[in-house]
Design a protein around this motif. Structure first.
Motif, PDB file in Angstrom:
ATOM      1  N   GLY A 166     -21.661 -37.346  28.858  1.00  0.00           N
ATOM      2  CA  GLY A 166     -21.306 -36.121  29.564  1.00  0.00           C
ATOM      3  C   GLY A 166     -21.634 -34.863  28.791  1.00  0.00           C
ATOM      4  N   PHE A 167     -22.465 -34.996  27.740  1.00  0.00           N
ATOM      5  CA  PHE A 167     -22.804 -33.858  26.865  1.00  0.00           C
ATOM      6  C   PHE A 167     -21.537 -33.216  26.289  1.00  0.00           C
ATOM      7  CE2 PHE A 167     -26.260 -34.224  29.983  1.00  0.00           C
ATOM      8  CZ  PHE A 167     -27.356 -34.352  29.142  1.00  0.00           C
ATOM      9  N   LYS A 168     -20.498 -34.051  26.094  1.00  0.00           N
ATOM     10  CA  LYS A 168     -19.232 -33.523  25.594  1.00  0.00           C
ATOM     11  C   LYS A 168     -19.396 -32.936  24.201  1.00  0.00           C
ATOM     12  CE  LYS A 168     -14.478 -34.842  24.483  1.00  0.00           C
ATOM     13  NZ  LYS A 168     -13.492 -35.964  24.421  1.00  0.00           N
ATOM     14  N   GLU A 169     -20.084 -33.679  23.329  1.00  0.00           N
ATOM     15  CA  GLU A 169     -20.381 -33.157  21.989  1.00  0.00           C
ATOM     16  C   GLU A 169     -21.878 -33.197  21.772  1.00  0.00           C
ATOM     17  OE1 GLU A 169     -18.050 -33.572  18.524  1.00  0.00           O
ATOM     18  OE2 GLU A 169     -16.627 -34.927  19.513  1.00  0.00           O
ATOM     19  N   LYS A 170     -22.361 -32.229  20.989  1.00  0.00           N
ATOM     20  CA  LYS A 170     -23.808 -32.095  20.799  1.00  0.00           C
ATOM     21  C   LYS A 170     -24.103 -31.750  19.343  1.00  0.00           C
ATOM     22  CE  LYS A 170     -23.807 -28.956  24.146  1.00  0.00           C
ATOM     23  NZ  LYS A 170     -22.584 -29.187  24.929  1.00  0.00           N
ATOM     24  N   GLY A 171     -25.269 -32.180  18.869  1.00  0.00           N
ATOM     25  CA  GLY A 171     -25.709 -31.835  17.531  1.00  0.00           C
ATOM     26  C   GLY A 171     -26.084 -30.367  17.436  1.00  0.00           C
ATOM     27  N   TYR A 172     -26.153 -29.850  16.199  1.00  0.00           N
ATOM     28  CA  TYR A 172     -26.386 -28.410  16.033  1.00  0.00           C
ATOM     29  C   TYR A 172     -27.771 -27.970  16.495  1.00  0.00           C
ATOM     30  CZ  TYR A 172     -29.166 -29.339  11.830  1.00  0.00           C
ATOM     31  OH  TYR A 172     -30.134 -29.782  10.950  1.00  0.00           O
TER      32      TYR A 172
END
Length: 570
Positions: A166-172
């Motif tokens: 769900g694209f809840k967390e993403k890399g920088y």
């Protein structure tokens, strides 16, 4: 710094997080693959998805949604269903390997890669090496790379562009949900993989860029029956069907789970162990992708049939090349034609005799030395087909256009027990500041110096290159000692040591490539082109944008443990 592991159409699923479920599978005994009967499953033809629409006969760009799903898969008639991660337009349609995307030259294909993976991995994950890790430690981070693609940095699948469900967390370095593939490069074979440990769990698939006006006149075998993609890799299993990965590292006090290479004892082709296929006595085209983590294959037919090479990696060769066998490293692609009308037998076994690790490791046995079986019909075709000597003509490497020379050195570092701890390119980690900044449109020469005992498949994102020569180092220990102290090929007088025997690049690998085998103890000279090879046009995107590109060893456990570097075009 967070980062994910790199792989072709594979995903983080292969290595996974070391969780309770992974610990639980350790209680299930290892399956003895040599006891399995071979050639009992039919070769699968993976689903195909058009990467373009047609409006009144005119091709138009198309948007796709392809998910990464957790499900079970039957690798063999006698192996219980295996928990895997798989690509597909739905969970029900997801396959191992995933669907083949059929793109059209010059027509955009836009893909939203959706992460539907569960909160925890199904395989061990070593947090002592640099990995992508969500802040709440929930969810499997993954990112997709189109191996061989010439496209914008935002859609290249940088390891730090990972995302969870769900694209809840993403890399920088994450940029956007939908990747844009403009398909303006030369026609050829690419593949999709995840830039992380999920690839061992099954995330991989083929991607073809077709150019009918250029390819049609070649008259190569075509159509679903005679033009087949073969995605080959190795896996081991437990008797409950789960994938077996040794969860004890070679240096457990340093890396609890990391091991330098993964080798399975069953050979999988298009999702089936040692499959069979019935073929007619005529020519067939096989686009063979080595999707293994670390295994090299030297393919040959046991009945002496040969191969006609028409392409290597993502580009056609200028001329067809005939061989009786060929070596394919992890992530490498061979595009070959086989003429079954030449067979004196009614069957042919595709086999492998490459040691593992390559080149000085264990000899193969029957299980990992057998690939698949071709059952050849007795009736001879009236027109078995033909392959032209001349294929698509691309300009060759032009040394007069070179603007920069670089030295890229491969290092391996060992513990007190002489077991590998990590690997570096140019003596620095993945997180170190960028040191390679080529200019868009430039041509460079790279001298790749391999100071390790392994053959490393070097893959460069975006760029294409030609391998020019391979020269052995003399007094290698003396040169290596200098390099370990100074990390400077010029100051260590590379010209004094790179004077040993020269090994010619195999004829089938003399074209434009995106991965090449770097021999241990050798200096390999490659000409790298940061522009298209089929035209004089500039890239049709901003190649200088963030997050940039990468070059790395394509042995999964090496790139996972620092044998990868970023580069930035200017």
């Amino acid at each position: 710094m967070e980062r994910v592991l790199l792989l072709g159409f594979f995903s983080l699923a292969l290595l996974g997080v070391f969780t309770t479920s992974a610990l639980a599978q350790d209680t299930s005994p290892l399956l003895n693959s040599s006891k399995l009967e071979m050639f009992v499953d039919e070769l699968l033809d993976m689903p195909k998805i058009l990467g373009f629409d047609s409006v009144y006969g005119v091709p138009r760009s198309k948007s796709l949604e392809i998910g990464m799903y957790s499900k079970t898969w039957k690798f063999h008639r006698d192996i219980p269903p295996t928990p895997v991660y798989a690509f597909g337009v739905s969970k029900e349609a997801a396959t191992i390997p995933g669907p083949t995307i059929m793109a059209l030259h010059g027509i955009d294909t836009n893909v939203t890669w959706k992460n539907y993976l569960p909160p925890t991995h199904i395989l061990p994950w070593d947090t002592s090496i640099t990995i992508a890790e969500p802040a709440d430690k929930i969810g499997i981070p993954t990112v997709v790379h189109l191996h061989g693609g010439i496209g914008e940095p935002e859609s290249d699948g940088n390891p730090n562009s990972w995302f969870t469900a769900g694209f809840k967390e993403k890399g920088y370095a994450w940029t956007k949900q939908t990747y844009s593939y403009n398909n303006n490069q030369q026609p050829g074979n690419l593949w999709v993989q995840t830039q992380d440990s999920t690839s061992l769990a099954g995330l991989a698939g083929a991607y073809h860029i077709n150019h009918p006006k250029l390819e049609g006149p070649l008259g190569l075998p075509s159509g679903a029956e005679f033009d087949r993609t073969l995605i080959v890799f190795d896996r081991s299993f437990r008797i409950d069907g789960s994938i077996y990965v040794n969860s004890t590292g070679d240096n457990p006090s340093i890396h609890p789970h990391w091991r330098p290479e993964y080798f399975g004892d069953a050979i999988i082709v298009n999702g089936k162990a040692w499959p069979r296929i019935i073929v007619r006595r005529r020519m067939y085209r096989f686009r063979i992708i080595n999707a293994s983590s670390a295994r090299f294959f030297r393919f040959f037919f046991t009945n002496g049939l040969g191969f006609i090479h028409v392409g290597s990696d993502s580009a056609y060769l200028n001329e067809a090349v005939t061989t009786n066998g060929f070596l394919l490293c992890p992530s490498e692609i061979a595009d070959v034609v086989v003429d079954f009308s030449k067979s004196k037998n009614d069957s042919a076994i595709l086999a492998n005799d490459a040691p593992y690790p390559y080149p000085t490791g264990n000899p193969v046995d029957e299980a990992n030395g057998t690939i698949m079986k071709f059952i050849i019909l007795s009736h001879t075709e009236n027109e078995p087909g033909q392959t032209p000597n001349k294929l698509i003509q691309y300009p060759g490497p032009d040394l007069s256009s070179v603007t920069q020379t670089r030295y890229i050195t491969m290092y391996e570092y060992n513990s007190a027990t002489n077991q590998p701890t990590h690997l570096y390119l140019n003596g620095i980690s993945f997180e170190a500041p960028i040191t390679e900044t080529p200019k868009v449109g430039d041509t460079e020469v790279w001298y790749v110096i391999n100071l390790t005992g392994d053959n490393h498949p070097l893959h460069i994102h975006l760029a294409l290159f030609v391998a020019l020569d391979q020269t052995a180092l003399v007094n290698e220990t003396e040169f290596k000692n200098c390099m370990m102290k100074m990390n400077d090929a010029i100051k260590c007088q590379i010209s004094k040591y790179a004077i040993g025997k020269s090994i010619e690049v195999p004829a089938e690998e003399k074209g434009w490539k995106n991965v090449f085998k770097m021999r241990p103890g050798f200096v390999t000279k490659i000409l790298v082109k940061f522009s298209y090879i089929h035209s004089n046009e500039s890239y049709m995107f901003d190649a200088t944008a963030k997050p940039g590109y990468l070059y790395h060893c394509h042995i999964l456990d090496h790139e996972d443990n620092e044998m990868m570097r970023p580069y930035k075009l200017i």
